[in-house]
Design a protein around this motif. Structure first.
Motif, PDB file in Angstrom:
ATOM      1  N   LYS A 205       0.823  -1.220   0.000  1.00 21.22           N
ATOM      2  CA  LYS A 205       0.000   0.000   0.000  1.00 21.22           C
ATOM      3  C   LYS A 205       0.854   1.266   0.000  1.00 21.22           C
ATOM      4  O   LYS A 205       0.329   2.370   0.148  1.00 21.22           O
ATOM      5  N   GLU A 243      -8.774   0.078   8.858  1.00 18.88           N
ATOM      6  CA  GLU A 243      -8.515   1.225   7.996  1.00 18.88           C
ATOM      7  C   GLU A 243      -7.546   2.184   8.697  1.00 18.88           C
ATOM      8  O   GLU A 243      -7.777   2.591   9.830  1.00 18.88           O
ATOM      9  N   GLU A 245      -5.490   5.850   8.523  1.00 16.25           N
ATOM     10  CA  GLU A 245      -5.302   7.164   7.912  1.00 16.25           C
ATOM     11  C   GLU A 245      -3.863   7.581   8.178  1.00 16.25           C
ATOM     12  O   GLU A 245      -3.418   7.618   9.335  1.00 16.25           O
ATOM     13  N   ASP A 248       1.877  10.838   4.647  1.00 14.89           N
ATOM     14  CA  ASP A 248       3.190  10.489   4.113  1.00 14.89           C
ATOM     15  C   ASP A 248       4.159  11.653   4.283  1.00 14.89           C
ATOM     16  O   ASP A 248       3.757  12.823   4.370  1.00 14.89           O
ATOM     17  N   ALA A 251       3.843  15.068   2.321  1.00 13.49           N
ATOM     18  CA  ALA A 251       2.477  15.256   1.821  1.00 13.49           C
ATOM     19  C   ALA A 251       1.779  16.376   2.578  1.00 13.49           C
ATOM     20  O   ALA A 251       2.078  16.649   3.738  1.00 13.49           O
ATOM     21  N   THR A 253      -1.725  16.460   2.491  1.00 13.94           N
ATOM     22  CA  THR A 253      -3.009  15.887   2.907  1.00 13.94           C
ATOM     23  C   THR A 253      -2.808  14.405   3.253  1.00 13.94           C
ATOM     24  O   THR A 253      -1.901  13.747   2.730  1.00 13.94           O
ATOM     25  N   SER A 254      -3.671  13.897   4.098  1.00 18.60           N
ATOM     26  CA  SER A 254      -3.576  12.492   4.509  1.00 18.60           C
ATOM     27  C   SER A 254      -4.277  11.599   3.493  1.00 18.60           C
ATOM     28  O   SER A 254      -5.002  12.080   2.610  1.00 18.60           O
ATOM     29  N   ARG A 255      -4.081  10.316   3.617  1.00 20.34           N
ATOM     30  CA  ARG A 255      -4.783   9.351   2.782  1.00 20.34           C
ATOM     31  C   ARG A 255      -5.185   8.157   3.646  1.00 20.34           C
ATOM     32  O   ARG A 255      -4.609   7.929   4.724  1.00 20.34           O
ATOM     33  N   LYS A 256      -6.168   7.399   3.183  1.00 19.81           N
ATOM     34  CA  LYS A 256      -6.651   6.244   3.920  1.00 19.81           C
ATOM     35  C   LYS A 256      -6.328   4.962   3.153  1.00 19.81           C
ATOM     36  O   LYS A 256      -6.480   4.911   1.925  1.00 19.81           O
ATOM     37  N   VAL A 257      -5.874   3.954   3.875  1.00 18.41           N
ATOM     38  CA  VAL A 257      -5.586   2.658   3.275  1.00 18.41           C
ATOM     39  C   VAL A 257      -6.174   1.581   4.178  1.00 18.41           C
ATOM     40  O   VAL A 257      -6.245   1.738   5.397  1.00 18.41           O
TER      41      VAL A 257
END
Length: 531
Positions: A205, A243, A245, A248, A251, A253-257
């Motif tokens: 991911k 899940e 959050e 990186d 970055a 903004t954050s991202r969800k994986v």
């Protein structure tokens, strides 16, 4: 991370509101060659395991208790209140358990501790027949309560785990997402990724070094209940789905994986590469743990570096908590080669009831896997650069101490190591593996007092201070990147003989939380073990 070890971690987090406090927990050619048999860590362990005698609950003489009078542990080994049936799913070996009682289990721990504990004279003798404790709680009482001259506990390294977890670790298997973490447990709580294991769900991911975990299942890491957080980070089974959050490095903004836990092979050597500096080749190895699988990974790395003609080596053990002494002896040889011939790797010091052993030598032969019984490759180096943090423990420190003991120049870059000169013979009994300090190690010069860790210093005093550079862990660069702070400092020291004067502007932009913090891992992975 094993469920029971997570229990230790959870208790530690509850007891320490400001930071995670690890409950500090580590073979003979004609003269000194390592014995393969002596160094293989068998699931049956040392001390007082094995078949044993035939205790009976009807025999008061066997199960009775007289203070400070001990029957041999063989009388009680593997007699269990709830005996396991069948075979281990990790080793395939049949369980040795027989029908017994909690009294048998406590008696075993009492006798085994008296037989093998380094400071057995300090032990109290709680009545195993009257105790209401579980065997594990009873074991926690079987250690020295004395303090050192500095006021620290004499024994901080006393623990246990489910035998299944010990067997899995020995076999190079871990459970989880492949995330390796560093945490600040203050307010607000923060968790950063130190690295993701190759091919793991986290790596797939794209979760890389330095990423900050902001929330799990929509719950903020900063405020979520610690039990909920630990259970999500380290599920006790495969196919657990959560899940994450994350933010990186770099970055805005954050991202969800979504990550699903799996059974993963242990990445002992994550990176092995060659770096060009001033017209010469420098080898770099990121080394994470001293398990049997590490041997073949080191062989492959050393062969590649040797073919590349490296003249120096940087060994990154900043997150290496330790493991097998046999593998440590092999690593020492693969670094220094001919410089180790007929030299002492280490001498152990056991309790006064144990006969003094001959010193152990460096290992030039394979003990495991593809290279079993084959000669090991070596770089034949007279110096090595080691990257360290407070997470550099036990068998890692043994390699450092042993190489210095034979005159190999070791340079230490990073932070003070954790200070664990003690070792164990892991002892399984009735489904739990116990670790009690049974020996300490000294090098060829007789030095082994580094309980406060090895310290990067401007000069080398031949003892606990090692010439090198004090540098904070740098999560803004990948491990093995020549611009990463510790590796950059090692290369600078190699090229100029001095430490760099300042950190890079990118490092300075990284928040303090990414440089500080504690490694999140079970105490039982910070060990030196031999059989």
């Amino acid at each position: 991370m094993p469920p029971l070890a997570i229990g230790h971690l959870r208790k530690s987090l509850v007891n320490e509101s400001s930071a995670l406090k690890k409950l500090p927990l580590i073979g003979k050619s004609p003269l000194l060659a390592l014995s393969v048999t002596a160094l293989l860590l068998a699931a049956c362990g040392g001390g007082g395991g094995g078949g044993g005698g035939s205790p009976s609950s009807s025999s008061g003489d066997v199960l009775g208790w007289t203070p400070f009078v001990y029957k041999t542990s063989d009388n009680f080994a593997n007699y269990c209140e709830v005996p396991r049936r069948g075979n281990s799913k990790i080793t395939g070996l049949p369980y040795p358990d027989r029908s017994g009682s909690l009294v048998h289990e406590r008696h075993f721990l009492r006798s085994w501790s008296f037989e093998t504990y380094l400071w057995f004279e300090d032990l109290i003798d709680p009545n195993p027949t009257a105790a209401v404790d579980t065997p594990q709680r009873y074991f926690e009482r079987l250690k020295s309560t004395k303090l050192t001259s500095s006021g620290s506990a004499k024994d901080n390294f006393h623990f246990y785990e489910p035998t299944e977890n010990q067997e899995a670790w020995t076999a190079g298997i871990t459970y989880g997402y492949g995330l390796n973490l560093k945490a600040n447990w203050g307010i607000p709580r923060t968790i950063n990724v130190t690295y993701s294991d190759t091919g793991s769900p986290a790596a797939i991911k794209g979760i890389k070094r330095g990423a900050k975990i902001i929330a799990i299942d929509g719950l903020s890491v900063a405020t979520v209940n610690i039990d909920t957080l630990v259970d999500a980070l380290y599920p006790s089974q495969v196919n657990a789905v959560h899940e994450f959050e994350i933010m990186d490095v770099g970055a805005s903004t954050s991202r969800k994986v979504t990550l699903e836990s799996a059974s993963l092979p242990t990445d002992s050597v994550s990176v092995a590469k060659t770096i060009q500096q001033n017209g010469s080749s420098v080898g770099y190895i990121q080394f994470n743990t001293f398990i049997p699988d590490a041997q073949d990974q080191w062989v492959a790395a050393i062969n590649n570096l040797k073919n590349a003609g490296v003249s120096d080596l940087v060994v990154d053990m900043r997150y290496n908590g330790g493991g097998y002494i046999s593998v440590a002896a092999q690593v020492g040889y693969m670094i220094a080669g001919s410089n180790t011939t007929n030299k002492v790797f280490y001498q152990d010091v056991a309790n006064s009831k144990s006969p003094k052993e001959d010193p152990w030598g460096f290992a030039d032969t394979g003990f495991y896997g593809l290279n079993k019984s084959l000669p090991l490759p070596t770089l034949n180096l007279q110096r090595v650069y080691v990257l360290s943090t407070s997470g550099t423990c036990s068998a890692s420190e043994l390699v450092i101490n042993s190489l210095r003991g034979i005159g190999v120049s070791v340079y230490l870059i990073g932070d003070t190591t954790c200070g664990k000169p003690y070792g164990f013979f892991p002892q399984p009994n009735c489904g739990t593996t116990y670790y009690t300090i049974q020996f300490k190690t000294v090098n060829a010069k007789g030095f082994g007092e580094y309980s406060d860790g090895f310290i990067p210093s401007t000069t080398d005093n031949g003892l606990d201070k090692i010439k090198g550079c004090k540098v904070k862990d740098d999560l803004s660069h990948e491990l093995g990147d020549p611009n990463e702070a510790l590796l950059a400092a090692a290369l600078h020291l190699r090229a100029t003989g001095s430490c760099p004067s300042s950190t890079s502007s990118r490092q300075q932009k990284m928040s303090e939380e990414a440089f500080s913090g504690e490694l999140v891992r079970p105490e039982v992975r910070e060990i030196m073990i031999r059989n």
